[in-house]
Design a protein around this motif. Structure first.
Motif, short mmCIF file in Angstrom:
data_model
loop_
_atom_site.label_atom_id
_atom_site.label_comp_id
_atom_site.label_asym_id
_atom_site.label_seq_id
_atom_site.Cartn_x
_atom_site.Cartn_y
_atom_site.Cartn_z
N ASP A 89 44.90 3.23 11.07
CA ASP A 89 44.50 1.99 11.75
C ASP A 89 44.75 2.11 13.25
OD1 ASP A 89 43.76 0.83 9.35
OD2 ASP A 89 45.69 -0.21 9.08
N ALA A 90 45.88 2.72 13.62
CA ALA A 90 46.18 2.93 15.04
C ALA A 90 45.16 3.86 15.68
CB ALA A 90 47.59 3.48 15.20
N LEU A 91 44.76 4.90 14.93
CA LEU A 91 43.72 5.81 15.43
C LEU A 91 42.41 5.07 15.67
CD1 LEU A 91 42.49 8.65 15.98
CD2 LEU A 91 42.10 8.82 13.50
N ALA A 92 42.01 4.26 14.72
CA ALA A 92 40.76 3.50 14.86
C ALA A 92 40.83 2.56 16.06
CB ALA A 92 40.47 2.72 13.58
N ALA A 93 41.97 1.90 16.23
CA ALA A 93 42.13 1.00 17.38
C ALA A 93 42.10 1.80 18.68
CB ALA A 93 43.44 0.24 17.26
N GLY A 94 42.72 2.97 18.68
CA GLY A 94 42.70 3.82 19.87
C GLY A 94 41.31 4.31 20.20
N LEU A 95 40.50 4.60 19.20
CA LEU A 95 39.13 5.04 19.44
C LEU A 95 38.27 3.89 19.97
CD1 LEU A 95 38.57 7.37 16.35
CD2 LEU A 95 38.68 8.05 18.76
N LYS A 96 38.53 2.69 19.49
CA LYS A 96 37.80 1.54 20.03
C LYS A 96 38.15 1.33 21.50
CE LYS A 96 37.38 -0.87 15.59
NZ LYS A 96 37.83 -2.02 14.77
N LYS A 97 39.42 1.51 21.82
CA LYS A 97 39.84 1.40 23.22
C LYS A 97 39.22 2.52 24.06
CE LYS A 97 43.84 -0.21 24.22
NZ LYS A 97 45.30 -0.46 24.41
N THR A 98 39.11 3.70 23.49
CA THR A 98 38.46 4.82 24.19
C THR A 98 37.01 4.50 24.47
OG1 THR A 98 39.91 6.37 23.00
CG2 THR A 98 37.95 7.29 24.04
N LYS A 99 36.36 3.93 23.50
CA LYS A 99 34.95 3.57 23.64
C LYS A 99 34.77 2.53 24.75
CE LYS A 99 31.06 2.07 20.81
NZ LYS A 99 30.64 1.68 19.44
N GLU A 100 35.64 1.55 24.78
CA GLU A 100 35.57 0.54 25.83
C GLU A 100 35.85 1.15 27.19
OE1 GLU A 100 38.43 -2.29 24.56
OE2 GLU A 100 37.20 -3.08 22.92
N TYR A 101 36.80 2.05 27.22
CA TYR A 101 37.19 2.68 28.49
C TYR A 101 36.02 3.45 29.11
CZ TYR A 101 39.77 5.63 31.77
OH TYR A 101 40.22 6.25 32.91
N PHE A 102 35.23 4.08 28.26
CA PHE A 102 34.12 4.87 28.77
C PHE A 102 32.81 4.09 28.82
CE2 PHE A 102 37.08 8.29 27.75
CZ PHE A 102 36.97 9.09 28.88
N GLY A 103 32.92 2.77 28.69
CA GLY A 103 31.75 1.91 28.94
C GLY A 103 30.80 1.78 27.79
N HIS A 104 31.20 2.16 26.56
CA HIS A 104 30.30 1.99 25.43
C HIS A 104 30.39 0.54 24.92
CE1 HIS A 104 29.27 6.26 24.68
NE2 HIS A 104 30.37 6.44 25.37
N VAL A 105 29.37 0.13 24.23
CA VAL A 105 29.35 -1.23 23.69
C VAL A 105 29.22 -1.13 22.17
CG1 VAL A 105 28.38 -2.31 25.72
CG2 VAL A 105 26.84 -1.37 24.02
N PHE A 106 29.75 -2.14 21.48
CA PHE A 106 29.66 -2.14 20.03
C PHE A 106 28.27 -2.56 19.59
CE2 PHE A 106 34.17 -2.57 20.82
CZ PHE A 106 34.71 -1.67 19.90
#
Length: 406
Positions: free
Chosen positions: A389-406
């Protein structure tokens, strides 16, 4: 398995990294070590540090008993017929090089075939490239299916009367693919070829019986199975090892030396030149005790559950590609859009999450995947769903950091 109790045996896990609880998801590279292994190595150096086989004094005898006792533990752990078939090495890489040099170069001729797969770690590829160059043998590759598995029918089609050696990973360190080694061995032996298995990613995670699998050679490393670095094992069928010339020569492995010639000790010592990694072997024996106490079947079932959970959790993150088959060992390899895996790993590290990024010593497989690198999260007996779960949350944060959108 009570994971909370198991984690208490691993002191390194009880720390913060960059202000966050450590989430260690890199066990395919190296596993963490339990207190019992650390203490076994410490006890050797504190209480009976001595060389093995040579001395008749008390410390030498105790060290020899510890070293050879570890060999017997390995024999039972992998189902070898005799301790003569268990050769201590520095690791998987050394073990495979030993076979490629001492067996391969002695038994290959021009036009003979060495059969591999595109998923091999460099340690099970480059030694065979060198053996082929030295002997005139030819490298061939079993084609892979789109999901990263191999088909037994393709193996049958690729093996010919010219095939002398088949070298294959039991488990892919990138895809998590579990290859059908027992069935492959039957096909290989029908053509009177021999099978070497890279067991670096299987021995720590699966119940392995080399006799039942039909492997002629089987190589693995201690540091991936809660043991120390610098120690590994080559299993080989006795008749094959007896006909191999030593990969290294010098002390420990000799029977008699004259000015112009020498003769070798019997197995396994003829293939273990010089002072061995005594503390490493004793530590590996302690690691095997630890794994046996938990049960390899329990470890495998836990990792299967984590792999399934991780695939589901990561598949819900858009713009993320997961590589490999659904049925796999305990790891997930992935890429996030156009973000380089090293950048993904860097952001995750800032969250205290350790994953591996790069080509994972499998550049031909990266070429097959059509990428230059990937990120990999790998699991072991001490990992939890909360860490995924922490990995998934970290990847979502990574995605936001690099400007991706859900």
């Amino acid at each position: 398995m009570n994971i909370s109790d198991i984690r208490k045996h691993f002191p390194i896990l009880d720390q913060e990294v960059n202000g966050h609880p450590l989430v260690y998801l890199d066990s395919a590279a190296t596993s963490q070590k339990p207190i019992s292994v650390i203490e076994a190595i410490d006890r050797y150096y504190r209480e009976y540090n001595s060389n093995v086989h040579r001395g008749v004094h008390t410390l030498g005898t105790k060290a020899t008993d510890g070293y050879e006792g570890a060999r017997e533990k390995v024999r039972r752990f992998i189902g070898a017929a005799s301790t003569e078939e268990v050769i201590f090495t520095r690791g998987t890489t050394t073990a495979i090089n030993m076979v490629a040099h001492s067996y391969g170069r002695a038994n290959l001729s021009e036009g003979d075939e060495i059969l591999l797969t595109p998923m091999e770690h460099h340690a099970n590829l480059i030694p065979w490239q060198q053996a082929a160059k030295a002997t005139g043998a030819v490298l061939k590759y079993v084609p892979m299916q789109p999901d990263g598995t191999i088909c037994l029918e393709d193996v049958k089609e690729m093996i010919t009367p010219q095939t002398k050696i088949v070298a294959m990973a039991h488990v892919s360190n990138v895809l998590g693919t579990i290859n059908p080694i027992k069935e492959v061995a039957e096909v290989v032996h029908q053509q009177d070829a021999i099978l070497l298995v890279d067991g670096a990613q299987s021995t720590p995670h699966l119940s392995v019986n080399v006799t039942d699998l039909g492997a002629d050679f089987y190589a693995f490393s201690g540091h991936k199975m809660v043991g120390p670095t610098g120690i590994g094992v080559l299993y080989g069928k006795k008749e094959l090892l007896e006909n191999m010339e030593p990969f290294e020569t010098g002390g420990e492995m000799i029977d008699f030396v004259d000015y112009y010639d020498a003769s070798w000790k019997e197995l396994p010592w003829k293939l273990e030149a010089g002072t061995p990694v005594i503390a490493g072997a004793i530590g590996l024996g302690a690691a095997i005790d630890f794994l046996n106490d938990i049960g390899m079947e329990n470890i495998h079932a836990h990792e299967e559950e984590l792999a399934d959970y991780a695939q589901q959790a990561l598949s819900e993150i858009g713009d993320l590609t997961i590589y490999g088959p659904k049925e796999r060992a305990g790891l997930v390899t992935f890429n996030m859009g156009d973000v380089h895996p090293h950048d993904v790993a860097t952001v995750l590290d800032a969250e205290g999450i350790a994953v591996r990024a790069g080509h994972h010593c499998a550049q031909p497989l990266m070429k097959w995947l059509g990428v230059s690198a990937t990120a990999r999260a790998s699991f072991y007996l001490y990992n939890t769903k909360e860490e995924i779960d922490a990995l998934a949350a970290g990847l979502k944060k990574t995605k936001e950091y690099f400007g991706h959108v859900f």
